[in-house]
Enzyme design. Structure first.
Site, PDB file in Angstrom:
ATOM      1  N   GLU A  89       0.891  -1.368   0.348  1.00  0.00           N
ATOM      2  CA  GLU A  89      -0.149   0.103   0.029  1.00  0.00           C
ATOM      3  C   GLU A  89       0.842   1.144   0.040  1.00  0.00           C
ATOM      4  OE1 GLU A  89      -3.814  -1.607   2.344  1.00  0.00           O
ATOM      5  OE2 GLU A  89      -2.226  -0.479   3.296  1.00  0.00           O
ATOM      6  N   GLU A 134      -6.559  -8.086  -0.371  1.00  0.00           N
ATOM      7  CA  GLU A 134      -7.723  -7.254   1.077  1.00  0.00           C
ATOM      8  C   GLU A 134      -9.036  -7.236   0.988  1.00  0.00           C
ATOM      9  OE1 GLU A 134      -5.457  -4.717   3.522  1.00  0.00           O
ATOM     10  OE2 GLU A 134      -2.890  -5.752   2.658  1.00  0.00           O
TER      11      GLU A 134
END
Length: 691
Positions: free
Chosen positions: A142, A298
């Site tokens: 991320e 995710e």
């Protein structure tokens, strides 16, 4: 279909690792992302390396038939890095350091950080590049999620080099930034600093380049690690996890360097627009690499931990949200994380294996989902299934939300409003950059395209000239790639396509209703119009119905366009609010205000009817979503009532021919239903039975 989660065995004693593998198999897990935050365990000090535990975990997973998406572990440096090398720490706009104790506490442009991270990646690659369990590489994590901008000295030095590489001469930079204003002219690149804390507004052209630089520094970190993996002989796909419409990183520039797109998506159960917003995110990531299935890396099994309030998912929502991803091109469904943490900031974040164990509704839900995914056949790659393209551009996002504009624009929120009008109709949408528009679409929607590069304008004009329909709206075609006005005013590139001349922006906030056009109205109507304008809204007439708009009421003049609707109140009463213009073999529509939700729906209805765009499945009730992926049609009932839908095809999970499906609330059906080229979308006869 890949199915699994982030796995963090370094948080747990070795005694539970065998149990983890056993339970993973029970849940249908066939892949895990391993070691994302394991740098401190792998390298507890600068000269000490410990791979023995990782060898053991990978071997156990491999023996259990579970593949590994191996992380490079560079997302969170261990404490010894910042203690020994403080030059790796990022800084805020005041120059204060961000310290360790959380994560992402590194300056992306720091040479020291890159050297240390590179050595870690090199050792991992040399050790595991040829391990049969490792099927993919997870670079970083991320990027930029918490550290949106770094103003450190490392960033300063890298920024100067980046600018010199971009402009070659400081004179060219001065011209691009318009530095004659406010005595900002630079004599050398060494005089330039990041946009640190300043008394007032920063130069908007410099801010645009700063955002480009910030995105590029994160991308450079990814590319550095990717190159090391390749040099070590890695042949597995290499990627990192995106976060949908994440403003700091221009994912469209990143996508060519991703072997497969991966994304993290966490719809908020309390958001009334969560279905629309999640669908947009999934359409966006699918569109970044057309024709290639992507991976949902995710999502949450239940509640998250970072919002002010964190309600769990309603029963069935896990399957419905997962089906949204599959419908829009995902070939992998994963969660954060496998086993719920006992300690740390995310211990309240749900997981596949809850802290409460296997006798829980969460465990039942993930095992049932695993079995259902395992029953799916090989799915078709996502193709050119959409007739509509929605233009969404990061550089425009950065520029249009800069300060000191006629009005504040929340670009993402505005784009989602336009997207929602198509999503509610179950009309498939690709999300593209302006330069990616081509004749394969029937309709292109380009809201608030304030910054429009030359190449993008040419692509849009060519699309219309070749027979396509363009729908665009206020605050479009205002500045060039440097965030400067072009010579000749506004709409200088799209004006001929739209058949318009653009005079003024007509910001509404705080405006009073103009007198023009209200003489025939009653005193009460005049006052109502003035009150609406004072609230930042105006009205216009469309097909005999009064509609409203907000943000702006632009002063545009038809120079060939037909006026479909005119303003009936506000400063531009009597002037065009919605126009339609024939250009070449196609046509272009323009809205001179941002329509309210009902008005936007009416505008989209008119344009859809004119362009011949069709839904994936016609006549579905509100709350039922349909998406097409090649021959696969996915139907999802997000509503609260049971529905029966007539559709001819084959149940993709059972192989049984069907002529209708019944969906309970949050129910999902995967139906193979081919559509011949040029054929109408399959009709659906719907009977609704209340639960």
């Amino acid at each position: 279909m890949l199915y699994g989660a982030d796995y963090n065995p370094d948080q747990w004693p070795e005694e539970v690792w065998d149990d983890d593998v056993r339970l993973m198999r029970e849940a249908g897990v066939n892949i895990v992302s391993l070691g994302i935050f394991a740098w401190s365990r792998i390298q507890p000090s600068e000269d000490v390396w410990d791979f023995a535990w990782l060898d053991t975990v990978i071997d156990k997973l491999h023996a259990g038939g579970i593949a590994v998406n191996l992380a490079t572990a560079t997302a969170s440096p261990p404490p010894w890095v910042s203690a020994t090398y403080p030059d790796t720490l990022p800084a805020d706009e005041s120059g204060a350091s961000y310290w360790p104790g959380s994560r992402q506490h590194f300056a992306p442009s720091s040479p020291t950080y890159r050297r240390l991270a590179g050595e870690l990646v090199r050792r991992l690659a040399e050790r595991y590049a040829h391990h049969p369990a490792v099927v993919m590489w997870h670079v970083g994590n991320e990027f930029g999620c918490h550290l949106w901008m770094d103003f450190s000295d490392a960033a300063r030095d890298a920024y100067r080099g980046w600018l010199e590489n971009r402009y070659a001469t400081v004179e060219a930079l001065n011209d691009a930034w318009g530095t004659s204003f406010w005595s900002q002219r630079y004599g050398a690149f060494d005089e330039i600093f990041p946009p640190r804390l300043a008394p007032y507004s920063h130069n908007p052209s410099s801010m645009l380049d700063w955002r480009r630089f910030t995105s590029d520094m994160l991308l450079e970190c990814y590319l550095m690690e990717r190159e090391i993996l390749l040099e070590a002989g890695a042949t597995q796909p290499i990627t990192t996890n995106f976060m949908g419409p994440f403003k700091p990183a221009d994912y469209r520039r990143w996508a060519p360097f991703m072997d497969v797109i991966a994304d993290d998506c966490y719809p908020d159960p309390a958001n009334p627009n969560r279905v629309r917003d999640a669908a947009f995110q999934r359409d966006l990531v699918r569109s970044l690499k057309p024709g290639v299935p992507w991976l949902l890396w995710e999502q949450a099994t239940d509640a998250v931990n970072w919002r002010p309030a964190n309600p769990g998912k309603r029963p069935g929502a896990l399957v419905a949200e997962t089906a949204q991803s599959i419908a829009r091109g995902a070939d992998g469904i994963m969660f954060f994380q496998w086993r719920q943490s006992r300690a740390g900031s995310e211990k309240f974040h749900s997981a596949m294996l809850p802290h409460a164990g296997t006798e829980t509704r969460t465990w039942d839900a993930v095992t049932e989902l695993g079995a259902r995914l395992a029953a799916l056949p090989e799915l078709p790659a996502p193709g050119r299934d959409a007739q509509v393209a929605l233009v969404f551009d990061w550089e425009n996002w950065w520029a249009v939300e800069e300060r000191d504009h006629p009005t504040e624009v929340d670009y993402l929120a505005l784009v989602l409003e336009w997207y929602g009008a198509f999503h509610a109709r179950n009309i498939q949408v690709d999300v593209v950059g302006p330069e990616e528009v081509d004749h394969g679409y029937d309709l292109v929607v380009a809201p608030a395209l304030y910054l429009l590069r030359d190449e993008g304008a040419s692509a849009l004009a060519r699309f219309v000239d070749d027979g396509g329909t363009l729908l665009t709206g206020p605050f479009t075609d205002i500045v060039d790639r440097h965030d400067q006005f072009r010579s000749g005013g506004f709409l200088t590139q799209l004006g001929p396509v739209l058949g318009l001349r653009y005079e003024d922006f007509g910001a509404l906030a705080g405006e009073s209703a103009g007198a023009a056009g209200v003489g025939a109205l009653s005193a009460d109507a005049v006052q109502a119009a003035r009150d609406a304008a004072a609230r930042g809204t105006v009205t216009f007439d469309l097909d005999g119905a009064e509609q409203s708009g907000r943000l702006v009421a632009e002063a545009v003049h038809a120079t060939g366009a037909g006026v479909v609707a005119s303003f009936t109140s506000g400063p531009q009463a009597g002037s065009p609010a919605l126009t339609r213009h024939r250009f070449g073999s196609g046509e272009a529509w323009y809205a001179a205000t941002q329509p309210s939700p009902d008005a936007l729906d009416a505008v989209v209805a008119a344009v859809v009817a004119a362009s011949g765009v069709r839904p994936v499945v016609a006549d579905l009730p509100a709350g039922v979503e349909a998406a097409r992926r090649g021959e696969l049609v996915t139907l999802i009932n997000h509503g609260d009532a049971r529905v029966e839908i007539a559709i001819d095809g084959t149940d993709a999970e059972t192989g049984v021919a069907v002529d209708r499906v019944v969906l309970d609330p949050q129910g999902v059906a995967f139906v193979t239903a081919p559509v011949a080229a040029g054929a109408a979308a399959p009709a659906a006869g719907v009977a609704v039975a209340h639960s």
